[in-house]
Design an enzyme around this catalytic site. Structure first.
Site, PDB file in Angstrom:
ATOM      1  N   VAL A   1      13.722   5.902  -7.096  1.00  0.00           N
ATOM      2  CA  VAL A   1      13.639   4.451  -6.968  1.00  0.00           C
ATOM      3  C   VAL A   1      13.757   4.027  -5.517  1.00  0.00           C
ATOM      4  CG1 VAL A   1      14.741   2.256  -7.558  1.00  0.00           C
ATOM      5  CG2 VAL A   1      14.480   4.036  -9.297  1.00  0.00           C
ATOM      6  N   ALA A   2      14.650   4.700  -4.800  1.00  0.00           N
ATOM      7  CA  ALA A   2      14.837   4.375  -3.394  1.00  0.00           C
ATOM      8  C   ALA A   2      13.603   4.738  -2.574  1.00  0.00           C
ATOM      9  CB  ALA A   2      16.068   5.096  -2.850  1.00  0.00           C
TER      10      ALA A   2
ATOM     11  N   ILE B   1      10.450   4.713  -3.600  1.00  0.00           N
ATOM     12  CA  ILE B   1       9.273   3.889  -3.907  1.00  0.00           C
ATOM     13  C   ILE B   1       9.293   2.626  -3.056  1.00  0.00           C
ATOM     14  CG2 ILE B   1       8.123   2.506  -5.671  1.00  0.00           C
ATOM     15  CD1 ILE B   1       9.160   4.468  -7.753  1.00  0.00           C
TER      16      ILE B   1
ATOM     17  N   GLU C   1       8.934  -0.685  -2.922  1.00  0.00           N
ATOM     18  CA  GLU C   1       8.727  -1.828  -3.807  1.00  0.00           C
ATOM     19  C   GLU C   1       8.073  -3.002  -3.090  1.00  0.00           C
ATOM     20  OE1 GLU C   1      11.625  -0.378  -3.306  1.00  0.00           O
ATOM     21  OE2 GLU C   1      12.676   0.101  -5.160  1.00  0.00           O
TER      22      GLU C   1
ATOM     23  N   ASP D   1     -28.199 -16.364   7.986  1.00  0.00           N
ATOM     24  CA  ASP D   1     -29.336 -17.279   7.951  1.00  0.00           C
ATOM     25  C   ASP D   1     -29.064 -18.390   8.960  1.00  0.00           C
ATOM     26  OD1 ASP D   1     -31.686 -18.561   7.123  1.00  0.00           O
ATOM     27  OD2 ASP D   1     -30.576 -19.795   5.694  1.00  0.00           O
TER      28      ASP D   1
END
Length: 673
Positions: free
Chosen positions: A323-324, A326, A328, A370
């Site tokens: 978790v740390a 990743i 977030e 154009d």
């Protein structure tokens, strides 16, 4: 008939008018019967663009989570919630503080989904704008009677439709007959070219040709700017050219292709998932001796003992590490940056369908643009005009400010000719009366009805004013009070109205390609008739015998005077201006007492072959220079692109000198002007 009609309806431009009428089984003076209309509607349906079914809301929401990093965050949020729950039970707490981390992760994902769904929904609404280009009603011949306001959605192939100046074309139609000598249609909504296209009835002997070459066809969503005609409906609904555009847009929207940024993020997510999984598994396994113990007997492990509590404990440590590890905040930061970029683009009227598409700008190295309507305003405006002064060897040049059809936008630089000498009066009279255009206001945006060049001439007249000071004051006061508006969208052009009331219009000699001019016969306040002419400068000079000086005196054109006029014309053309000559004629011969269609000479006005002889021995007045000016923001945009290392290329069908002049003005080209 129906089988052949279905097979050939898209090739109506290659048929003669008689073949079209025979193929559609319709008479030009009767139209379709009610029974035949119902029969054809069963086959071809209603004349309207189909509303493509958009993605349901649940699918749009689901697609926002179809991303590797988002999926990793979902797993992280779930595991974080489980750990928080277990940790809370261990320490005897169950408050909100325990679940802050999973709550923040979920909040980030929800915000990401909301922004994504909102952006894509806005883009879907923008794609519906094509339907606003469709005509609401049409003048149609049914059962031998003319229906003035038939809903356009009720048209079927074979219907006979009448079009006039200002009408929006309700379907793709084959021109069956002209009611005026010329017919011009503005097709910029399909081709991007602002200049109206001259139309006719002759067949185009090609089974497959580009839209611009179909000179006997008018297309749904375009506008008639000059003349009137009768047409045979050839294609309706999704079979029209604008229907094909909508179909292509819808098909393009279904194509799913990952941008470079999304590919890199997915690749990063896959590698991160693999790396975190391996590290967590390694961390858990190297602590095996704490939850898996045994006794050694003769060097061999026996009596294995497994501690589920310690195994779970070290699994929590491994998950906490995952978790740390990743990031977030990465999806949130990326989404926020893309959303801010999308918002800035939306403020510039750029529609972004999906947030990752904003990243495409960062990868751009070449922009092909154009000119008409993109680099320019797609609104013609008078930039300058000149007339002769007190001598045939001197000329006066007046510069005009303002680039829109709003009469209050700008004015004539250093204008002090409020009394208006003879030349300026003749210039204003021709620009106001020899003119079929009008101006309306859609919200805060002023638009032209009819030819853009003629609308620009009327705006010039409003800036010039009228020679009568009392009338001029009244017009100015009324315009200030009404803000130029008669009702919700009609613009009141007081100066032009004064000239048209003063010079009553009796007949019109329509523009054609041979003489390149248009003229009107008017009744002057003195009771005599006058011919007012505007057209190509070279052509008017060839047919002019005199020039008018500022004091109103007429002088025969000599070679030096002609060279001066041509030199001024060349100078204006080199600036990329479209030049129109202005002239008049007082000695009209048999048309000097012309009054209406019952006049003996009226039959000559029905034959364009006589127009050149009528427009001869003219008195030349001056030249007006018009152009489609660059947008104000283009200069900075070009400079920003150059600083960013982006090469800008202009693709246009305009005259080379005109295109070069515009490109120099926006600093895309450098060199001598």
């Amino acid at each position: 008939m129906e089988e052949s009609l279905g097979e050939k309806q898209f090739h109506a431009w290659s048929w003669s008018v008689e073949e079209c009428l025979k193929e559609y089984n319709v008479k030009l003076d009767k139209g379709l019967s009610t029974y035949e209309v119902e029969k054809r509607r069963e086959r071809y349906g209603w004349n309207e663009l189909q509303k493509e079914k958009g993605k349901p809301m649940w699918k749009l929401v689901f697609e926002q989570f179809d991303d590797m990093l988002v999926k990793i965050l979902l797993v992280a949020a779930f595991i974080s919630f489980i750990l928080a729950y277990l940790h809370g039970n261990e320490i005897g707490e169950s408050g909100f503080e325990v679940y802050v981390e999973p709550f923040v992760i979920v909040l980030i994902l929800v915000l990401n989904a909301i922004v994504g769904v909102w952006q894509e929904t806005n883009a879907e609404k923008a794609l519906e704008a094509l339907k606003e280009m469709q005509c609401e009603s049409a003048k149609v011949l049914r059962d031998g009677y003319l229906v003035p306001d038939l809903p356009a959605r009720e048209l079927v192939p074979g219907d006979i439709v009448e079009l006039r100046v200002g009408d929006k074309v309700p379907a793709d139609m084959r021109i069956a007959g002209l009611k005026t000598s010329t017919l011009r249609v503005e097709q910029s909504s399909l081709t991007g070219e602002a200049m109206p296209v001259l139309k006719g009835t002759n067949p185009v002997h090609m089974d497959d040709c580009e839209l611009q070459a179909k000179e006997n066809m008018v297309f749904s969503g375009t506008t008639v700017v000059n003349g009137s005609c009768l047409c045979i409906v050839a294609s309706t609904g999704m079979h029209t050219e604008i229907g094909k555009i909508q179909k292509q847009i819808h098909e393009a929207s279904l194509e799913e292709s990952d941008t470079p940024l999304k590919k890199k993020l997915d690749e990063f997510g896959n590698r991160l998932t693999t790396a975190i999984g391996l590290v967590c598994l390694t961390v858990w396994l190297i602590n095996y001796k704490y939850f898996l113990t045994w006794d050694l007997v003769d060097g061999w492990p026996t009596n294995f003992r497994f501690s589920f509590e310690k195994c779970t404990y070290y699994f929590k440590i491994a998950v906490a590490l995952a978790v740390a590890a990743i990031p977030e905040g990465l999806p949130a930061v990326i989404t926020t940056c893309l959303a801010l970029g999308t918002r800035k683009m939306a403020q510039k009227n750029a529609i972004v369908r999906k947030l990752p598409s904003v990243e495409t700008l960062g990868c751009t190295t070449v922009i092909c643009s154009d000119k008409t309507g993109t680099l320019t305003t797609n609104q013609m405006s008078v930039i300058e005009f000149f007339t002769l002064g007190g001598k045939t060897t001197s000329s006066r040049i007046f510069r005009v400010e303002g680039t829109t059809y709003d009469p209050k936008d700008g004015g004539i630089v250093d204008w002090n000719c409020y009394n208006m000498d003879a030349n300026l009066q003749a210039m204003a009279e021709v620009c106001a009366v020899c003119n079929d255009a009008g101006i309306f206001c859609n919200g805060r945006l002023f638009r032209a009805t009819g030819l853009p060049t003629e609308a620009a001439l009327k705006v010039l007249v409003e800036k010039m004013g009228v020679p009568d000071s009392k009338v001029r004051s009244k017009i100015r006061d009324s315009q200030l009070a009404a803000n130029y508006l008669i009702d919700s969208n009609t613009v009141k052009l007081g100066c032009c109205e004064w000239w048209t009331k003063r010079s009553k219009r009796l007949a019109t000699l329509e523009f054609d390609r041979i003489r390149k001019s248009m003229s009107v016969i008017v009744r002057e306040p003195t009771g005599s008739n006058r011919l007012l002419v505007k057209g190509a400068v070279e052509n008017l000079l060839e047919r002019s015998s005199h020039v008018q000086l500022a004091d109103g005196s007429l002088v025969p054109i000599d070679e030096s005077c002609r060279q001066l006029l041509l030199l001024r014309h060349l100078e204006m053309s080199s600036k990329g201006l479209r030049c129109l000559g202005v002239a008049y004629k007082d000695e009209l011969g048999e048309f000097s007492d012309y009054y209406n269609e019952s006049h003996p000479a009226h039959k000559k006005l029905l034959d364009p072959a006589y127009y050149s002889s009528i427009e001869s021995e003219l008195v030349f007045v001056g030249v007006v220079g018009l152009r489609d000016p660059p947008r104000e923001e283009v200069h900075k945009a070009i400079d920003d692109c150059r600083e960013a290392g982006i090469k800008v290329m202009v693709i246009t069908g305009d005259n080379k000198s005109t295109a070069e002049a515009i490109c120099r003005e926006i600093r895309l080209l450098f060199g001598r002007r």
